[in-house]
Design an enzyme around this catalytic site. Structure first.
Site, mmCIF file in Angstrom:
data_model
loop_
_atom_site.group_PDB
_atom_site.id
_atom_site.type_symbol
_atom_site.label_atom_id
_atom_site.label_comp_id
_atom_site.label_asym_id
_atom_site.label_seq_id
_atom_site.Cartn_x
_atom_site.Cartn_y
_atom_site.Cartn_z
ATOM 1 N N GLU A 185 0.798 -1.221 0.000
ATOM 2 C CA GLU A 185 0.000 0.000 0.000
ATOM 3 C C GLU A 185 0.837 1.280 0.000
ATOM 4 O O GLU A 185 0.297 2.365 0.221
ATOM 5 C CB GLU A 185 -0.940 -0.001 1.206
ATOM 6 C CG GLU A 185 -1.928 -1.159 1.221
ATOM 7 C CD GLU A 185 -2.854 -1.104 2.420
ATOM 8 O OE1 GLU A 185 -3.886 -0.425 2.319
ATOM 9 O OE2 GLU A 185 -2.543 -1.733 3.438
ATOM 10 N N SER A 187 -11.424 9.693 -1.218
ATOM 11 C CA SER A 187 -11.569 8.546 -0.328
ATOM 12 C C SER A 187 -12.889 8.599 0.440
ATOM 13 O O SER A 187 -13.509 9.653 0.592
ATOM 14 C CB SER A 187 -10.406 8.489 0.656
ATOM 15 O OG SER A 187 -9.180 8.304 -0.017
ATOM 16 N N SER A 202 -6.358 -2.697 1.428
ATOM 17 C CA SER A 202 -6.587 -2.276 0.041
ATOM 18 C C SER A 202 -6.934 -3.436 -0.889
ATOM 19 O O SER A 202 -6.727 -3.366 -2.096
ATOM 20 C CB SER A 202 -5.369 -1.516 -0.512
ATOM 21 O OG SER A 202 -5.191 -0.311 0.189
#
Length: 324
Positions: free
Chosen positions: A15, A298, A165
């Site tokens: 990530e 996000s 993720s």
């Protein structure tokens, strides 16, 4: 007097690029009249302060300081934007605790606990939080697809236990394909989790401490164009993230109540964003993210915006919670 804030980003997991993007957004939106922000890259090949000209200065790990043109810089607070190890799993936070440096995340034990999916599920089951049926495997364990399918059914999800993720996750429809899915998950972690598929509406909800109160943010509905909410869906536009979620008032109240219960049961502080599947109107907990994505696109920033909270206010609040 302005406070020196280290924004840590990067990390040691898959990530790293996402984390650097989040950290740069924090740097962009942090109130420069109140704070002196410093971008600190925590990477496998070293820890560096990166200035606006992309020049790098080595971080002194003995006291987490930086020397710039003969001036030693120390930090009043660390803003944790590392997704995955060593930020989200609590490792680097234990280091800051030893140094007496404040940070925006929960204590290291809570971070380590919530980063471990199966340990989190084990704790929450004691609080009667509904979850999927699970099978746990460690690298080297024998694999019996028939026994796994008998417990969790098909389709099922195979996940790394300590990863984010959606790296290493597979949705499996046939028993013989479990082997490939397990191998893929082991590329991310030595522990894996195999869960039953829950049919229903997927939602995500943030819970934060805001101005001294526990605040449940507006709920986001996740509609993936792919088979599930995978990396493409999360980061490459292959999903709809609808805030507020298109659910009934009764469902909304249930999600908010269970989200607050989970946050409290795990003794959390700082940021959190948890995922649930509504099965026949009942929320089933999937996992908690304690360093959620913090870019403008996000989910948690979307929810904060819906609640009337800007990114500058969101980030300032996280720091002030620690400085106060």
């Amino acid at each position: 007097m302005k406070k020196n804030i280290a924004i840590i980003m990067g990390g040691y997991s898959s990530e790293v690029a996402i984390s650097i993007k989040s950290g740069n957004v924090v740097y962009k939106h942090l109130n420069k009249e109140k704070y002196n922000p410093y971008r600190i890259h925590i990477l496998n090949d070293g820890w560096f302060y990166v200035d606006d000209n992309e020049l790098q200065y080595l971080v002194n790990k003995h006291d987490f300081s930086v020397e710039i043109e003969g001036n030693k810089i120390t930090f009043d607070c660390v803003f944790n934007a590392i997704h995955g190890a060593p930020g989200e799993n609590g490792v680097i936070l234990a280091y800051f605790d030893l140094l007496g440096i404040k940070h925006t995340s929960a204590p290291f034990y809570q971070m380590a606990l919530t980063f471990n999916k199966r340990d989190t599920l084990s704790v929450l089951q004691k609080y009667e939080i509904p979850t999927a049926t699970s099978v746990y495997l460690n690298k080297g364990n024998s694999v019996n697809p028939d026994e796994i399918v008998a417990k969790v059914g098909l389709p099922c999800f195979v996940k790394p236990n300590n990863a984010g993720s959606s790296f290493g996750i597979s949705k499996v429809y046939e028993a013989h394909k479990l082997y490939d899915a397990i191998d893929k998950a082991y590329q991310e972690d030595d522990e894996i989790l195999i869960e039953s598929f829950l049919e229903g509406t997927e939602v995500s909800v943030g819970v934060i401490e805001y101005k001294g109160e526990l605040l449940v943010l507006p709920i986001t509905e996740i509609v993936s164009e792919n088979d599930f909410f995978d990396y493409e869906a999360k980061y490459e536009g292959k999903s709809q993230e609808i805030t507020p979620a298109r659910i009934t008032t009764e469902e909304e109240n249930k999600v908010k109540a269970i989200a607050k219960k989970v946050y409290t049961a795990l003794n959390m502080s700082g940021f959190s964003r948890s995922e649930y599947i509504l099965v026949n109107g009942e929320p089933h907990f999937l996992e908690m993210n304690t360093v959620p994505g913090l870019t403008e696109e996000s989910i948690l920033p979307q929810q904060a915006s819906e609640a009337g909270i800007t990114l500058t206010e969101l980030f300032d609040n996280a720091i002030q919670n620690q400085l106060n």
